[in-house]
Design a protein around this motif. Structure first.
Motif, PDB file in Angstrom:
ATOM      1  N   GLY A 113      11.170  -3.580  -7.251  1.00  0.00           N
ATOM      2  CA  GLY A 113      11.765  -2.741  -6.218  1.00  0.00           C
ATOM      3  C   GLY A 113      11.303  -1.294  -6.238  1.00  0.00           C
ATOM      4  O   GLY A 113      11.986  -0.411  -5.711  1.00  0.00           O
ATOM      5  N   GLN A 114      10.130  -1.033  -6.826  1.00  0.00           N
ATOM      6  CA  GLN A 114       9.642   0.331  -6.958  1.00  0.00           C
ATOM      7  C   GLN A 114       9.141   0.869  -5.620  1.00  0.00           C
ATOM      8  O   GLN A 114       8.745   0.105  -4.738  1.00  0.00           O
ATOM      9  N   THR A 115       9.172   2.186  -5.472  1.00  0.00           N
ATOM     10  CA  THR A 115       8.579   2.875  -4.324  1.00  0.00           C
ATOM     11  C   THR A 115       7.321   3.573  -4.809  1.00  0.00           C
ATOM     12  O   THR A 115       7.366   4.313  -5.794  1.00  0.00           O
ATOM     13  N   ILE A 116       6.205   3.340  -4.127  1.00  0.00           N
ATOM     14  CA  ILE A 116       4.923   3.899  -4.569  1.00  0.00           C
ATOM     15  C   ILE A 116       4.217   4.579  -3.399  1.00  0.00           C
ATOM     16  O   ILE A 116       4.184   4.045  -2.283  1.00  0.00           O
ATOM     17  N   VAL A 117       3.678   5.759  -3.680  1.00  0.00           N
ATOM     18  CA  VAL A 117       2.809   6.467  -2.732  1.00  0.00           C
ATOM     19  C   VAL A 117       1.480   6.679  -3.431  1.00  0.00           C
ATOM     20  O   VAL A 117       1.437   7.263  -4.511  1.00  0.00           O
ATOM     21  N   MET A 118       0.400   6.216  -2.824  1.00  0.00           N
ATOM     22  CA  MET A 118      -0.920   6.285  -3.457  1.00  0.00           C
ATOM     23  C   MET A 118      -1.933   6.926  -2.517  1.00  0.00           C
ATOM     24  O   MET A 118      -2.102   6.490  -1.382  1.00  0.00           O
ATOM     25  N   VAL A 119      -2.590   7.970  -3.000  1.00  0.00           N
ATOM     26  CA  VAL A 119      -3.735   8.532  -2.287  1.00  0.00           C
ATOM     27  C   VAL A 119      -4.981   7.760  -2.707  1.00  0.00           C
ATOM     28  O   VAL A 119      -5.226   7.549  -3.894  1.00  0.00           O
ATOM     29  N   THR A 120      -5.755   7.319  -1.721  1.00  0.00           N
ATOM     30  CA  THR A 120      -6.985   6.596  -2.036  1.00  0.00           C
ATOM     31  C   THR A 120      -7.988   6.778  -0.909  1.00  0.00           C
ATOM     32  O   THR A 120      -7.621   7.041   0.236  1.00  0.00           O
ATOM     33  N   HIS A 121      -9.267   6.632  -1.243  1.00  0.00           N
ATOM     34  CA  HIS A 121     -10.321   6.629  -0.231  1.00  0.00           C
ATOM     35  C   HIS A 121     -10.880   5.224  -0.058  1.00  0.00           C
ATOM     36  O   HIS A 121     -11.747   4.989   0.780  1.00  0.00           O
ATOM     37  N   ASP A 122     -10.370   4.266  -0.853  1.00  0.00           N
ATOM     38  CA  ASP A 122     -10.931   2.916  -0.943  1.00  0.00           C
ATOM     39  C   ASP A 122     -10.158   1.947  -0.034  1.00  0.00           C
ATOM     40  O   ASP A 122      -8.982   1.681  -0.276  1.00  0.00           O
ATOM     41  N   PRO A 123     -10.796   1.389   1.005  1.00  0.00           N
ATOM     42  CA  PRO A 123     -10.109   0.440   1.890  1.00  0.00           C
ATOM     43  C   PRO A 123      -9.564  -0.782   1.158  1.00  0.00           C
ATOM     44  O   PRO A 123      -8.511  -1.310   1.531  1.00  0.00           O
ATOM     45  N   VAL A 124     -10.275  -1.254   0.131  1.00  0.00           N
ATOM     46  CA  VAL A 124      -9.805  -2.423  -0.624  1.00  0.00           C
ATOM     47  C   VAL A 124      -8.518  -2.076  -1.373  1.00  0.00           C
ATOM     48  O   VAL A 124      -7.559  -2.855  -1.397  1.00  0.00           O
ATOM     49  N   ALA A 125      -8.482  -0.894  -1.991  1.00  0.00           N
ATOM     50  CA  ALA A 125      -7.257  -0.456  -2.676  1.00  0.00           C
ATOM     51  C   ALA A 125      -6.114  -0.286  -1.681  1.00  0.00           C
ATOM     52  O   ALA A 125      -4.984  -0.719  -1.921  1.00  0.00           O
TER      53      ALA A 125
END
Length: 262
Positions: free
Chosen positions: A209-221
């Motif tokens: 049930g975690q909330t995650i915000v991720m910055v990425t430049h990778d479409p696969v990620a």
């Protein structure tokens, strides 16, 4: 674990949704006069509770600045930010430090593990510093989720890059924060190790049930996320739900080399 406040969802149809963090009309600028650089330009966004959100955009679009402001790592020029029910804009340093320690988790490209501590000691270090004992059952569940049960006595030098980042993920999860921010968390990993870590992040949302915000430049990620927010020129220009890598790549092709929407 903090209780999320319910507010009208940004850009929604008037319904209400639980949010773990919220930004309203954020402006972040550097310098003044002709040298002024506008990193964020009136950005408003809700981070939904229990959702994996990715932030994407060209270099210089403001994605890392937005994440750092939401996480209380950087100040804003104007606008307001809430984590749960607490407005963090204007908080004194001591209270902001306590809030980051107790309610926010971080995962960075650099694993930031202490080489003299073993994996378990690195996982519990933030709680040890805060004088808090980890919840035994939760800690065991986190360790099982990231697959580290047989590596707890190993020091970082005895672990692969992917295993070290799994320790960093477990460290972020162990204190049961309201929200976890990841800044290119797979940027220093090969594709196989990166896929493992993204799988653990995905499971932490689905199973814990975690909330995650991720910055990425990778479409696969980014395709591991439930939702992608696209930035360009310091503004939110698009959003995508249930993304696929191909759909993300197609959208990113819509930005020109200077980070503008074409």
């Amino acid at each position: 674990m903090t209780t999320a406040v319910e507010v009208p969802a940004t850009g929604g149809s008037g319904g209400r949704t639980a949010v773990a963090a919220r930004a309203e009309a954020l402006v972040k600028s550097y310098g003044s006069g002709e040298t002024r650089v506008l990193a964020l330009d009136e950005v408003s966004v809700d981070v939904e509770q229990g959702v994996f959100t990715a932030i994407m955009g060209p270099s210089g679009s403001g994605k890392s600045t937005l994440m750092h402001c939401l996480a209380g790592l950087d100040t804003v020029t104007s606008g307001r930010i809430w984590v749960g029910e607490t407005e963090i804009t204007g908080l004194k340093d001591k209270k902001l430090t306590r809030l980051r320690r107790d309610r926010i988790g971080f995962i960075f490209q650099a694993f930031n593990l202490l080489p003299t501590l073993n994996a378990l000691e690195n996982i519990t270090l933030p709680m040890d510093i805060a004088g808090r004992k980890p919840e035994k059952e939760w800690l065991e569940r986190v360790i099982a989720t990231v697959g580290l049960a047989d590596r707890l006595k190993h020091r970082p030098a005895q672990l692969s890059g992917g295993q070290q980042q799994r320790v960093a993920v477990a460290r972020a999860l162990a204190a049961r924060p309201a929200i976890i921010f990841g800044d290119e968390p797979t940027g220093n990993l090969d594709s196989r190790a990166g896929a493992e870590v993204l799988g653990f992040l995905r499971r932490s949302v689905d199973d814990l049930g975690q909330t995650i915000v991720m910055v990425t430049h990778d479409p696969v990620a980014a395709a591991h996320a439930d939702r992608i927010v696209f930035l360009a020129d310091g503004r939110i220009v698009d959003e995508m739900r249930k993304p696929t890598a191909d759909a993300v790549l197609d959208r990113m092709r819509g930005f020109d080399g200077q980070g503008r929407v074409s």
